[in-house]
Design an enzyme around this catalytic site. Sequence first.
Site, mmCIF file in Angstrom:
data_model
loop_
_atom_site.group_PDB
_atom_site.id
_atom_site.type_symbol
_atom_site.label_atom_id
_atom_site.label_comp_id
_atom_site.label_asym_id
_atom_site.label_seq_id
_atom_site.Cartn_x
_atom_site.Cartn_y
_atom_site.Cartn_z
ATOM 1 N N TYR A 86 0.883 -1.181 0.000
ATOM 2 C CA TYR A 86 0.000 0.000 0.000
ATOM 3 C C TYR A 86 0.915 1.223 0.000
ATOM 4 O O TYR A 86 1.792 1.344 0.853
ATOM 5 C CB TYR A 86 -0.854 0.039 1.268
ATOM 6 C CG TYR A 86 -1.981 -0.957 1.312
ATOM 7 C CD1 TYR A 86 -1.780 -2.255 1.759
ATOM 8 C CD2 TYR A 86 -3.274 -0.588 0.922
ATOM 9 C CE1 TYR A 86 -2.834 -3.168 1.807
ATOM 10 C CE2 TYR A 86 -4.331 -1.498 0.979
ATOM 11 C CZ TYR A 86 -4.102 -2.780 1.420
ATOM 12 O OH TYR A 86 -5.147 -3.687 1.465
ATOM 13 N N PRO A 101 -12.432 -0.100 -0.922
ATOM 14 C CA PRO A 101 -11.660 -1.357 -0.900
ATOM 15 C C PRO A 101 -10.289 -1.229 -0.230
ATOM 16 O O PRO A 101 -9.581 -2.202 -0.084
ATOM 17 C CB PRO A 101 -11.528 -1.718 -2.369
ATOM 18 C CG PRO A 101 -11.819 -0.493 -3.130
ATOM 19 C CD PRO A 101 -12.698 0.353 -2.284
HETATM 20 P P1 FAS Z 1 -22.420 -8.696 -4.726
HETATM 21 O O1 FAS Z 1 -22.663 -7.374 -5.405
HETATM 22 O O2 FAS Z 1 -21.106 -9.368 -4.908
HETATM 23 O O3 FAS Z 1 -23.531 -9.761 -5.200
HETATM 24 C C1 FAS Z 1 -24.882 -9.378 -5.345
HETATM 25 C C2 FAS Z 1 -25.516 -10.300 -6.383
HETATM 26 O O4 FAS Z 1 -26.904 -9.948 -6.477
HETATM 27 C C3 FAS Z 1 -24.900 -10.102 -7.767
HETATM 28 O O5 FAS Z 1 -24.549 -11.359 -8.317
HETATM 29 C C4 FAS Z 1 -26.009 -9.420 -8.563
HETATM 30 O O6 FAS Z 1 -26.023 -9.822 -9.931
HETATM 31 C C5 FAS Z 1 -27.258 -9.896 -7.844
HETATM 32 N N1 FAS Z 1 -28.404 -8.976 -7.975
HETATM 33 C C6 FAS Z 1 -28.384 -7.627 -8.046
HETATM 34 N N2 FAS Z 1 -29.636 -7.151 -8.172
HETATM 35 C C7 FAS Z 1 -30.469 -8.246 -8.163
HETATM 36 C C8 FAS Z 1 -31.870 -8.423 -8.256
HETATM 37 N N3 FAS Z 1 -32.677 -7.366 -8.385
HETATM 38 N N4 FAS Z 1 -32.387 -9.687 -8.240
HETATM 39 C C9 FAS Z 1 -31.560 -10.761 -8.093
HETATM 40 N N5 FAS Z 1 -30.197 -10.662 -7.994
HETATM 41 C C10 FAS Z 1 -29.680 -9.409 -8.029
HETATM 42 N N6 FAS Z 1 -14.206 -5.809 -1.734
HETATM 43 C C11 FAS Z 1 -12.985 -6.081 -1.205
HETATM 44 O O7 FAS Z 1 -12.913 -6.560 -0.065
HETATM 45 N N7 FAS Z 1 -11.829 -5.805 -1.939
HETATM 46 C C12 FAS Z 1 -11.893 -5.302 -3.228
HETATM 47 O O8 FAS Z 1 -10.864 -5.082 -3.862
HETATM 48 C C13 FAS Z 1 -13.141 -5.041 -3.819
HETATM 49 N N8 FAS Z 1 -13.231 -4.569 -5.110
HETATM 50 C C14 FAS Z 1 -14.475 -4.310 -5.639
HETATM 51 C C15 FAS Z 1 -14.622 -3.817 -6.953
HETATM 52 C C16 FAS Z 1 -15.882 -3.547 -7.484
HETATM 53 C C17 FAS Z 1 -16.019 -3.010 -8.914
HETATM 54 C C18 FAS Z 1 -17.047 -3.731 -6.695
HETATM 55 C C19 FAS Z 1 -18.430 -3.401 -7.249
HETATM 56 C C20 FAS Z 1 -16.923 -4.219 -5.393
HETATM 57 C C21 FAS Z 1 -15.634 -4.519 -4.859
HETATM 58 N N9 FAS Z 1 -15.478 -5.031 -3.580
HETATM 59 C C22 FAS Z 1 -14.275 -5.301 -3.017
HETATM 60 C C23 FAS Z 1 -16.600 -5.278 -2.764
HETATM 61 C C24 FAS Z 1 -17.165 -6.615 -3.161
HETATM 62 O O9 FAS Z 1 -16.161 -7.614 -3.157
HETATM 63 C C25 FAS Z 1 -18.313 -6.866 -2.240
HETATM 64 O O10 FAS Z 1 -18.000 -6.545 -0.913
HETATM 65 C C26 FAS Z 1 -18.836 -8.276 -2.313
HETATM 66 O O11 FAS Z 1 -18.996 -8.631 -3.649
HETATM 67 C C27 FAS Z 1 -20.144 -8.281 -1.518
HETATM 68 O O12 FAS Z 1 -20.820 -9.436 -1.806
HETATM 69 P P2 FAS Z 1 -22.414 -9.411 -1.927
HETATM 70 O O13 FAS Z 1 -22.970 -8.688 -0.776
HETATM 71 O O14 FAS Z 1 -22.787 -10.829 -2.208
HETATM 72 O O15 FAS Z 1 -22.750 -8.475 -3.183
HETATM 73 C C1 PHB Z 2 -7.123 -7.067 -4.419
HETATM 74 O O1 PHB Z 2 -6.245 -7.964 -4.437
HETATM 75 O O2 PHB Z 2 -7.956 -6.926 -5.344
HETATM 76 C C2 PHB Z 2 -7.168 -6.108 -3.252
HETATM 77 C C3 PHB Z 2 -6.292 -6.303 -2.184
HETATM 78 C C4 PHB Z 2 -6.343 -5.427 -1.109
HETATM 79 C C5 PHB Z 2 -7.253 -4.376 -1.121
HETATM 80 C C6 PHB Z 2 -8.124 -4.189 -2.203
HETATM 81 C C7 PHB Z 2 -8.069 -5.062 -3.278
HETATM 82 O O3 PHB Z 2 -7.303 -3.507 -0.077
#
Ligand code: FAS
Ligand code: PHB
Length: 395
Positions: free
Chosen positions: A205, A297
């Site tokens: 980081y 994140p």
């Molecule tokens: P999710 O969003 O993963 O899953 C929700 C599901 O519900 C999806 O499959 C979606 O298609 C579905 N859905 C949506 N609307 C619906 C509806 N109306 N009907 C039925 N299904 C529906 N977290 C980290 O810890 N580190 C990271 O680096 C990181 N990077 C990320 C990058 C991006 C672009 C995003 C958007 C998130 C990131 N996150 C990261 C956070 C991410 O990992 C979430 O915390 C994690 O996916 C949460 O899981 P869920 O709560 O299951 O939500």
């Molecule tokens: C990743 O590996 O995608 C990652 C790791 C650490 C973070 C965020 C993303 O804090």
Amino acid sequence: MSETPKQTRVLIIGGGPAGSLLALLLHQREVESVILELRTREHVLERVRAGVIEHGSAEVLRAAGVAGRMDSEGFVHEGVQVAHGEEMIRIDFEGLTGKHVTIYGQTELQRDLYGALDSAGIQLLDEAEGVRVEGIEGDSPMVTFERDGATEQIRCDFVAGCDGAHGVSNGFIPPSLQRTFERTYPFCWVGLLSETPPISDELIYARHERGFALCSMRSESRSRYYVQGSADTTLAEWPDDRFWSELAARLPKTSVASLVTGPSIEKIVTPLRSWVSEPLRHGRLLLAGDTAHVVPPTGAKGLNLAISDVVYLSDALAWFYRAGSTTGLEGYSDRALARVWKAVRFSWWMTNMLHLFPGMSDDFERRLQTTELDYLFGSDNAQRAMAENYVGLPL
Ligand code: FAS
Ligand code: PHB
């Protein structure tokens, strides 16, 4: 397409990590559920997201029987590097807490979760559109949705909203009963995935006068990098060459010597915000994961909070079906939010310490920011506090 059941105990909206793991944990307690997922499995698996699994989350996944590949293919990390300009320190997770984290892509975890759902015979109905719910204030909600051109209905005891930050479940809670808390950060992350060996065997980081950078990985030949960009930036403004030169400019020269660049195989721009919606329960509707909270994140907490939410939620539901007690359900929201807010705080702290805030004209604020890093670099107690939050507070 699999046959739609008319009735189930827990109807889970969303087949991401929260919904999939909840269904598995409930199955282990012999509580039946059905998952409705808006997209195809292939689409869900294409999303490149989180990479860090907390110590406690890894133990949950082992107990759920889905940690085999994580334990064989994931990377155990006993520390992390924090760089400030040319200076760099190591936060020694193992030495300071006796715990470690596992680097294992969310995509791979999702693949493991889908495999476990299939092995357990748990129904995931994908491409389920237009989900709507009636009767969450009664004791047998009705869920209606469209799938394969037909309108379907499933009666259930509980609805678990696990449909992420862009889902619909959060909207089923009456606005008059809802409180939301938000902080939008004036920057974003530009993420790049490349088939190149990681720059380091631990995450880096970095805070630099040009902005934040993060070096992560997915395997010994696949790297994941992020650089801070302006809040309104677009992928078009980030050709690979610019990404690599900005990354190199923000890292200590000693680290850059090991940087192997190559063509991006995936790039994203993701905004950063802290957002919490309370409560996590209304009648027979219960929320878990990103549908209730989003963290930047920086602290690698989003996926791990989804895991802790569904641990608490499956405990509460199992208690209801085992003993007819609603005590767990009544305490679920407060119990989950207590851990959520500690992760919101930590993610906010990491984000504030490591990013450049455009327009931070206030020299006092800027000096506070560099002093936060100076304190971390010079204090075992500050490093212990960072380590215990990063590896994950107890569930
Ligand atoms: P999710 O969003 O993963 O899953 C929700 C599901 O519900 C999806 O499959 C979606 O298609 C579905 N859905 C949506 N609307 C619906 C509806 N109306 N009907 C039925 N299904 C529906 N977290 C980290 O810890 N580190 C990271 O680096 C990181 N990077 C990320 C990058 C991006 C672009 C995003 C958007 C998130 C990131 N996150 C990261 C956070 C991410 O990992 C979430 O915390 C994690 O996916 C949460 O899981 P869920 O709560 O299951 O939500
Ligand atoms: C990743 O590996 O995608 C990652 C790791 C650490 C973070 C965020 C993303 O804090």
